[in-house]
Design a protein around this motif. Structure first.
Motif, short mmCIF file in Angstrom:
data_model
loop_
_atom_site.label_atom_id
_atom_site.label_comp_id
_atom_site.label_asym_id
_atom_site.label_seq_id
_atom_site.Cartn_x
_atom_site.Cartn_y
_atom_site.Cartn_z
N ASN A 1 0.87 -1.18 -0.05
CA ASN A 1 -0.19 0.11 0.17
C ASN A 1 0.89 1.17 0.06
OD1 ASN A 1 0.96 0.48 2.51
ND2 ASN A 1 -0.93 -0.29 3.53
N GLY A 2 0.31 2.51 -0.19
CA GLY A 2 1.11 3.67 -0.17
C GLY A 2 0.68 4.28 -1.43
N SER A 3 1.09 5.69 -1.75
CA SER A 3 0.95 6.27 -2.57
C SER A 3 2.34 7.35 -2.52
CB SER A 3 -0.34 7.02 -2.80
OG SER A 3 -0.50 7.88 -1.63
N TRP A 4 2.27 8.03 -3.77
CA TRP A 4 3.37 9.06 -3.66
C TRP A 4 2.91 10.17 -4.91
CZ3 TRP A 4 6.62 10.36 -8.01
CH2 TRP A 4 6.47 9.95 -9.17
N LYS A 5 3.33 11.51 -4.82
CA LYS A 5 3.01 12.53 -5.35
C LYS A 5 4.60 13.08 -6.07
CE LYS A 5 0.75 16.73 -5.48
NZ LYS A 5 0.04 17.90 -4.59
N ASP A 6 4.44 13.38 -7.10
CA ASP A 6 5.73 13.99 -7.79
C ASP A 6 5.67 15.54 -7.52
OD1 ASP A 6 7.83 15.02 -9.39
OD2 ASP A 6 7.32 14.07 -11.17
N THR A 7 6.56 15.91 -6.65
CA THR A 7 6.46 17.33 -6.33
C THR A 7 7.83 17.88 -6.82
OG1 THR A 7 7.64 16.94 -4.37
CG2 THR A 7 5.39 17.20 -4.25
N SER A 8 8.44 17.33 -7.78
CA SER A 8 9.41 17.89 -8.61
C SER A 8 9.31 19.29 -8.98
CB SER A 8 10.22 17.07 -9.45
OG SER A 8 9.45 16.26 -10.38
N ASN A 9 10.14 20.18 -9.31
CA ASN A 9 9.98 21.31 -10.08
C ASN A 9 10.95 21.49 -11.26
OD1 ASN A 9 10.07 23.89 -10.71
ND2 ASN A 9 10.34 24.90 -9.18
#
Length: 90
Positions: free
Chosen positions: A21-29
């Motif tokens: 389980n889990g998730s991630w969000k791309d916060t790269s600029n």
């Protein structure tokens, strides 16, 4: 191996899948300075001087690592089991 490199996105996705389980969000600029477009460990010297090649693909190594963190077994005993299984690999 050079053909077994993973972008960070794939490493994270394999880790999440292995964890269950889990998730991630791309916060790269995209405007932020980057050190390099591609960074890889170079095993050529180990191969040349020690005749060493990895037994595991990246996804296998990630899964084994996640399995170690997830286990409720005694870490020492679990580590011994993983080493024994690794040693049986061709």
């Amino acid at each position: 191996l050079k053909e077994d490199h993973l972008p960070v996105k794939n490493l994270v996705e394999i880790s999440i899948e292995s964890w269950g389980n889990g998730s991630w969000k791309d916060t790269s600029n995209p405007n932020q300075l980057h050190e390099a477009g591609l960074l890889m460990l170079d095993i050529d010297k180990a191969n040349k001087e020690l005749n060493w090649v990895p037994k595991l693909q990246s996804n296998q190594a990630i899964k084994l690592t996640i399995d170690w963190y997830k286990t409720n077994e005694d870490k020492f005993e679990f580590t011994q089991k993983q080493i024994e299984q690794f040693m049986l690999m061709a």
